[in-house]
Enzyme design. Structure first.
Site, short mmCIF file in Angstrom:
data_model
loop_
_atom_site.label_atom_id
_atom_site.label_comp_id
_atom_site.label_asym_id
_atom_site.label_seq_id
_atom_site.Cartn_x
_atom_site.Cartn_y
_atom_site.Cartn_z
N SER A 170 26.41 64.47 21.58
CA SER A 170 27.38 65.13 21.50
C SER A 170 27.62 66.27 21.44
CB SER A 170 28.45 64.81 20.87
OG SER A 170 30.24 65.04 20.80
N TYR A 221 31.89 61.82 11.91
CA TYR A 221 31.45 61.53 13.10
C TYR A 221 30.64 62.78 13.41
CZ TYR A 221 31.87 61.59 18.09
OH TYR A 221 31.52 61.68 19.66
P1 NDP Z 1 35.94 55.26 25.51
O1 NDP Z 1 35.99 55.38 24.17
O2 NDP Z 1 36.54 55.62 27.09
O3 NDP Z 1 34.29 54.69 25.09
C1 NDP Z 1 33.61 53.72 24.09
C2 NDP Z 1 32.97 52.69 24.62
O4 NDP Z 1 31.88 52.15 23.33
C3 NDP Z 1 33.96 51.45 25.59
O5 NDP Z 1 33.50 51.20 25.81
C4 NDP Z 1 34.40 50.23 23.87
O6 NDP Z 1 34.03 49.23 24.58
C5 NDP Z 1 33.11 51.07 23.05
N1 NDP Z 1 32.23 50.49 21.59
C6 NDP Z 1 33.05 51.22 20.88
N2 NDP Z 1 33.40 50.68 19.84
C7 NDP Z 1 32.06 49.31 20.12
C8 NDP Z 1 31.68 48.52 19.89
N3 NDP Z 1 31.79 47.98 18.54
N4 NDP Z 1 31.19 47.44 19.85
C9 NDP Z 1 30.90 47.46 21.23
N5 NDP Z 1 31.13 48.65 22.01
C10 NDP Z 1 31.59 49.21 21.38
O7 NDP Z 1 34.55 56.70 24.91
P2 NDP Z 1 33.39 57.91 25.60
O8 NDP Z 1 33.26 57.43 26.25
O9 NDP Z 1 34.41 59.05 25.24
O10 NDP Z 1 32.91 57.55 24.75
C11 NDP Z 1 31.41 57.33 24.80
C12 NDP Z 1 30.45 57.61 24.34
O11 NDP Z 1 30.21 59.20 24.26
C13 NDP Z 1 30.76 57.98 22.68
O12 NDP Z 1 29.16 57.41 22.24
C14 NDP Z 1 31.32 59.30 22.15
O13 NDP Z 1 30.63 59.65 20.71
C15 NDP Z 1 30.74 60.29 22.88
N6 NDP Z 1 31.36 61.66 23.77
C16 NDP Z 1 32.18 61.60 23.68
C17 NDP Z 1 33.68 63.13 23.90
C18 NDP Z 1 34.40 62.88 24.69
O14 NDP Z 1 35.33 64.51 24.64
N7 NDP Z 1 34.86 62.12 25.41
C19 NDP Z 1 32.31 63.64 23.77
C20 NDP Z 1 30.86 63.99 23.31
C21 NDP Z 1 30.47 62.54 23.59
P3 NDP Z 1 35.02 48.88 23.61
O15 NDP Z 1 35.84 48.91 23.69
O16 NDP Z 1 35.10 47.61 24.98
O17 NDP Z 1 34.36 48.16 22.54
C1 8X3 Z 2 33.39 64.93 21.17
C2 8X3 Z 2 33.19 65.73 21.01
O1 8X3 Z 2 34.41 67.86 19.59
O2 8X3 Z 2 35.75 65.97 19.65
O3 8X3 Z 2 32.23 63.98 20.99
O4 8X3 Z 2 33.86 65.83 18.46
S1 8X3 Z 2 34.06 66.36 19.87
#
Ligand code: NDP
Ligand code: 8X3
Length: 261
Positions: free
Chosen positions: A144, A157
């Site tokens: 991120s 985070y």
């Molecule tokens: P979502 O919440 O849409 O997706 C997160 C995914 O992670 C889900 O499929 C969820 O599945 C899975 N997950 C969470 N906790 C668990 C657990 N304990 N066990 C198994 N699976 C888990 O968010 P994003 O698509 O945005 O997130 C994906 C990645 O991108 C993350 O690492 C996030 O930190 C990163 N990210 C996101 C950004 C944003 O602004 N959205 C920006 C930068 C990075 P389920 O709930 O079914 O378990």
């Molecule tokens: C997700 C982006 O700016 O909310 O990783 O941390 S931010």
């Protein structure tokens, strides 16, 4: 299940957002997939959709990535053929809470550390020995902008994502001699995900954080991931940092209104 040889990708956290968008682009490009998450019904729907649309084979593994025993059990349920992973995408992750350090909840901190850091390690530890044996493979970690820069109330985070950045660099050093490619994507804000809703414990009002600017969409990050994967085998892209045009860093967002597409 015996599979005809084609490449296999394991994507953690494929039940929504970036993981699901990545599963779609990988299936479209002929990858057999192992998709994981905690919500079995979402995994089943994704399997149904992608296998019918693209004719690829899909395995679903439903487990909580924070639970090392559950991760091991899920891994052991795969046939030997399916354990020969070509691409591991460490995507499962989340932010919980948005509080100053003196007010943060221990439970939220533990959830983030156990998911974003320890969960990533559990799955990587299981997948990499076979990659080393095969002398090939690729790992993409979803980091991120928060893994390179901090912002108020982002404390733990950010700490987990700084750790992901350190692990990407470490894995690269440990694995390059085995011809395993390692890299990461570092997105800024991404909509069409459940990220904000999860961070604010399902509070849909607080989760409205994209109304006054246009962030990335999940498929933009998936495209970047696929770009890394689709390079010739001798090319290792170690890092793609990407943000919406209106975001210039964790603390710099032009909130003057959404950009027309
Ligand atoms: P979502 O919440 O849409 O997706 C997160 C995914 O992670 C889900 O499929 C969820 O599945 C899975 N997950 C969470 N906790 C668990 C657990 N304990 N066990 C198994 N699976 C888990 O968010 P994003 O698509 O945005 O997130 C994906 C990645 O991108 C993350 O690492 C996030 O930190 C990163 N990210 C996101 C950004 C944003 O602004 N959205 C920006 C930068 C990075 P389920 O709930 O079914 O378990
Ligand atoms: C997700 C982006 O700016 O909310 O990783 O941390 S931010």
């Amino acid at each position: 299940m015996k599979i005809p040889y084609t490449k296999i990708a394991l994507i953690t956290g494929a039940t929504s957002g970036i993981g699901m968008a990545t599963a779609k682009i990988m299936a479209k490009n002929g990858y057999n997939l192992i998709v994981t998450g905690r919500r079995a019904e979402k995994l089943a729907a994704l399997k149904d959709k992608l296998s019918h649309k693209y004719g690829v084979k899909i395995q679903t593994l439903c487990f909580d990535i924070r639970d090392a025993q559950a991760v091991l059990k899920a891994w052991n349920s795969l046939d030997n053929d399916w354990q020969k992973i070509d691409v591991l995408i460490n995507n499962a992750g989340l932010a919980k809470g948005f509080a100053s350090i003196h007010e943060g909840k221990l439970e939220d901190w533990e959830t983030m550390i156990d998911t974003n850091l320890k969960g990533l390690l559990y799955i990587t530890r299981l997948v990499t020995p076979k990659m080393v044996e095969q002398n090939s493979g690729q790992i993409i970690n979803v980091c991120s902008t928060a893994g390179h820069d901090v912002y108020p109330n982002g404390n733990v985070y950010s700490a987990t994502k700084f750790a992901v950045d350190a692990l990407t660099k470490s894995l690269r050093l440990d694995l390059y001699k085995h011809h395993i490619r390692v890299g990461q994507v570092s997105p800024g804000h991404v909509e069409e995900t459940e990220f904000a809703l999860v961070r604010f414990d399902g509070d849909s009002e607080k989760a409205k954080i994209y109304q006054d600017f246009t962030p990335l969409k999940a498929k933009d990050v998936a495209n970047a991931i696929y770009f890394m994967i689709s390079q010739p085998k001798y090319v290792n892209i170690q890092h793609i940092l990407l943000m919406g045009t209106q975001q210039a860093g964790s603390n710099f967002i032009d909130r003057s209104g959404r950009l027309e597409m």
